[in-house]
Scaffold this motif. Structure first.
Motif, mmCIF file in Angstrom:
data_model
loop_
_atom_site.group_PDB
_atom_site.id
_atom_site.type_symbol
_atom_site.label_atom_id
_atom_site.label_comp_id
_atom_site.label_asym_id
_atom_site.label_seq_id
_atom_site.Cartn_x
_atom_site.Cartn_y
_atom_site.Cartn_z
ATOM 1 N N TYR A 52 0.856 -1.184 0.000
ATOM 2 C CA TYR A 52 0.000 0.000 0.000
ATOM 3 C C TYR A 52 0.890 1.231 0.000
ATOM 4 O O TYR A 52 1.855 1.313 0.773
ATOM 5 C CB TYR A 52 -0.914 -0.006 1.228
ATOM 6 N N TYR A 56 2.148 3.388 4.073
ATOM 7 C CA TYR A 56 0.931 3.460 4.877
ATOM 8 C C TYR A 56 0.187 2.129 4.854
ATOM 9 O O TYR A 56 0.355 1.310 3.958
ATOM 10 C CB TYR A 56 0.001 4.562 4.356
ATOM 11 N N SER A 58 -3.339 -0.188 4.721
ATOM 12 C CA SER A 58 -4.614 -0.174 4.020
ATOM 13 C C SER A 58 -5.717 0.254 4.998
ATOM 14 O O SER A 58 -5.691 -0.127 6.170
ATOM 15 C CB SER A 58 -4.928 -1.560 3.466
ATOM 16 N N PRO A 59 -6.673 1.041 4.563
ATOM 17 C CA PRO A 59 -7.771 1.434 5.463
ATOM 18 C C PRO A 59 -8.539 0.241 6.017
ATOM 19 O O PRO A 59 -9.167 0.344 7.065
ATOM 20 C CB PRO A 59 -8.666 2.292 4.565
ATOM 21 N N GLU A 199 -6.845 6.944 11.380
ATOM 22 C CA GLU A 199 -6.850 6.755 9.926
ATOM 23 C C GLU A 199 -5.853 7.694 9.259
ATOM 24 O O GLU A 199 -5.127 7.302 8.345
ATOM 25 C CB GLU A 199 -8.250 6.987 9.374
ATOM 26 N N THR A 203 -3.056 5.565 7.673
ATOM 27 C CA THR A 203 -3.365 5.375 6.248
ATOM 28 C C THR A 203 -3.071 6.604 5.408
ATOM 29 O O THR A 203 -3.165 6.551 4.186
ATOM 30 C CB THR A 203 -4.849 5.008 6.058
#
Length: 552
Positions: A52, A56, A58-59, A199, A203
């Motif tokens: 990713y 970062y 992945s959400p 987040e 992310t």
């Protein structure tokens, strides 16, 4: 702003080739030299090499969670603690519906406090189940619930009658439910903030989309809270009705009884004649005296059949408060005796008991034998038939109706669309819809086959046998129920001084609802009242009069 992680990653050399990070190697070789573990190093040891972008996560990575933050975890634990405390309170109020714990007395209906405790428990449970799925819609709906609960708290505490009836238990319950609703909003907002922070940190940006599971969680929590919002609105409407009803002044006065735990409403009317005529003391049946017998008594005074009458609302009926549970006929008689004494009413009495109220009149007669000049029973309930009052199915339905009664499912539409007035709800045809009356009926049902039956049997054993007795029975009840007929006949043997046993053929259980029934009751009552002038005073009564006391 982008953030990169060095732990366990590789670095680029000047030649463009990837070379191992020496610091990472040293940390892997010597863990003691590593920096203090945080949520990143603890939860994500081998995930930074993912494909990713930019290092970062992945959400959708389960490590991207607001639970990483201390404040979110602390709020979650505190919510669990609040749910534990509220559940204990809820259980105590559930027990109070059957047996009142010491100090948990309410002078109104414990069903109301139980309803607010149920709202608080549900708010906390929903908040915990969907803790990690914050939503703006949830906060808006909870805000509406909080608004209703805030208004209910103000009304309960500010209106004198509701404050008197609910006491500290009811006020605490509604105030606690309001506080829980505010905490639910604050917690949801805190989780929303924590979710956005994590987040962005893990992310690279706040996530605007939701997974299917998150949409389901938000939908279920919103539906549950919408139901709570409707419940809160109905509680508000019922409380408004109660506040309006509290403005209906009682015809008599309320007197504290049982160590100032609750008040009994007593009303007396008529003049005290120079002749020693007894006062007629009415005891209602399933309904308060005000619903039918009051008008009959007024007419009897106007017609000159009697000079004076009194009646008292049993606890939970009419203008009287509810009493702690369990509550038997004997306890009701003690409360009545104390209320009459505080009102300055000393008799002598002619007792008129209707239906189930005849049990209470009989107990009163046996305990105040020297003051009783006559006993008139209108289609009385026999102690052997108390099993019908205390049937388990009847008790269950009373309990279920009581649980729903604070919502005003019957009373609110009745007031809005059927023209029900304050009189209807306090003592009239809609009184059975109120929480207070339903609770009184539940109390009656719970002890009918035990404590009340014992009181009735005992009263028969110690009843003065020279007390004049008249029994007036319903023809419809006798023809429909053979057991009722035989028990009516048995009740004519309560004393050795039976004057009349009349059967009004076309009359229902409430015999005074028919013209023939009213005329016959008044005729028999007039005879019994004036018969006391001709009765000689027996030795027991004479001794009581001389000593200025009662022989009980």
């Amino acid at each position: 702003m982008k953030r990169f992680f060095n732990s366990g990653t590789s670095r680029q050399s000047q030649s463009g080739r990837s070379e191992p990070d020496e610091s990472a190697s040293r940390e892997s070789v010597n863990p003691a030299a590593a920096s203090e573990a945080d949520e990143t190093t603890r939860l994500l040891p081998n995930r930074i090499d993912s494909s990713y972008g930019g290092g970062y996560l992945s959400p959708d990575d389960p490590a991207v969670t607001p639970y990483n933050l201390f404040f979110v975890r602390a709020a979650h634990l505190f919510t669990i603690f609040l749910l534990f405390l509220t559940s204990i309170w809820w259980i105590l109020l559930l027990v109070a519906l059957f047996v009142t714990p010491p100090g948990f007395e309410t002078r109104g209906s414990p069903f109301t406090a139980f309803s607010y405790a149920s709202v608080a428990v549900t708010l906390l449970a929903v908040g915990l189940l969907f803790f990690a799925a914050p939503s703006k819609s949830v906060r808006i709906i909870t805000g509406v619930v909080a608004l209703f609960l805030f208004i209910n708290t103000i009304i309960t505490a500010s209106v004198e009658r509701t404050r008197h009836e609910e006491g500290w238990v009811g006020i605490t319950s509604v105030a606690w439910a309001f506080a829980v609703s505010i905490w639910t909003i604050v917690t949801d907002r805190l989780v929303q903030w924590g979710k956005r922070e994590e987040e962005e940190r893990l992310t690279g940006r706040p996530e605007s989309r939701r997974t299917l599971l998150e949409w389901m969680e938000v939908s279920v929590s919103s539906i549950a809270l919408l139901i709570l919002c409707a419940v809160s609105a109905l509680l508000f409407c019922t409380l408004i009705l109660r506040s309006l009803d509290s403005g209906l002044a009682p015809p008599g006065k309320r007197y504290w009884v049982d160590g100032n735990k609750y008040e009994i409403h007593v009303y007396c009317h008529g003049s005290k004649s120079k002749e020693p005529l007894p006062t007629v003391l009415f005891e209602g049946g399933d309904d308060p005296v005000e619903n039918g017998l009051w008008q009959f008594a007024q007419n009897a005074v106007q017609n000159g059949s009697i000079n004076r009458y009194c009646f008292a609302d049993r606890p939970g009926l009419g203008w009287s408060d509810t009493a702690p549970s369990p509550f038997s006929a004997g306890q009701a008689t003690e409360a009545l005796s104390e209320a009459l004494a505080r009102a300055g009413e000393k008799g002598p009495w002619v007792l008129v008991g209707a239906g189930s109220g005849s049990i209470y009149s009989r107990v009163f007669s046996s305990r105040h034998g020297t003051e009783i000049e006559g006993l008139l029973l209108i289609d009385p309930l026999h102690e052997d038939l108390l099993g019908r009052v205390g049937a388990p199915t009847r008790g269950f339905w009373l309990w279920l109706r009581g649980i729903l009664s604070p919502l005003g499912i019957d009373s609110v539409p009745g007031a809005l669309f059927n023209g029900r007035t304050r009189e209807d709800r306090v003592w009239g045809r809609a009184a059975y819809q109120t929480s207070k009356t339903i609770f009184a009926k539940l109390q009656e049902s719970l002890v009918a086959k035990s404590l009340t039956r014992r009181d009735a049997i005992t009263s028969r054993a110690i009843q003065y046998q020279d007390t004049p007795l008249t029994v007036i029975s319903s023809g419809k009840m006798i023809h429909r129920d053979k057991a009722w007929q035989s028990k009516q006949e048995d009740l004519t043997k309560l004393t050795h001084a039976l004057l009349h046993w009349d059967v009004v053929e076309d009359a229902p259980h409430e015999i005074w609802r028919t013209l023939e029934g009213r005329e016959l009751i008044e005729k028999r009552l007039k005879k019994m009242v004036h018969l006391s002038l001709k009765r000689p005073i027996n030795a027991v009564k004479a001794a009581a009069i001389i000593s200025g006391g009662d022989t009980l």
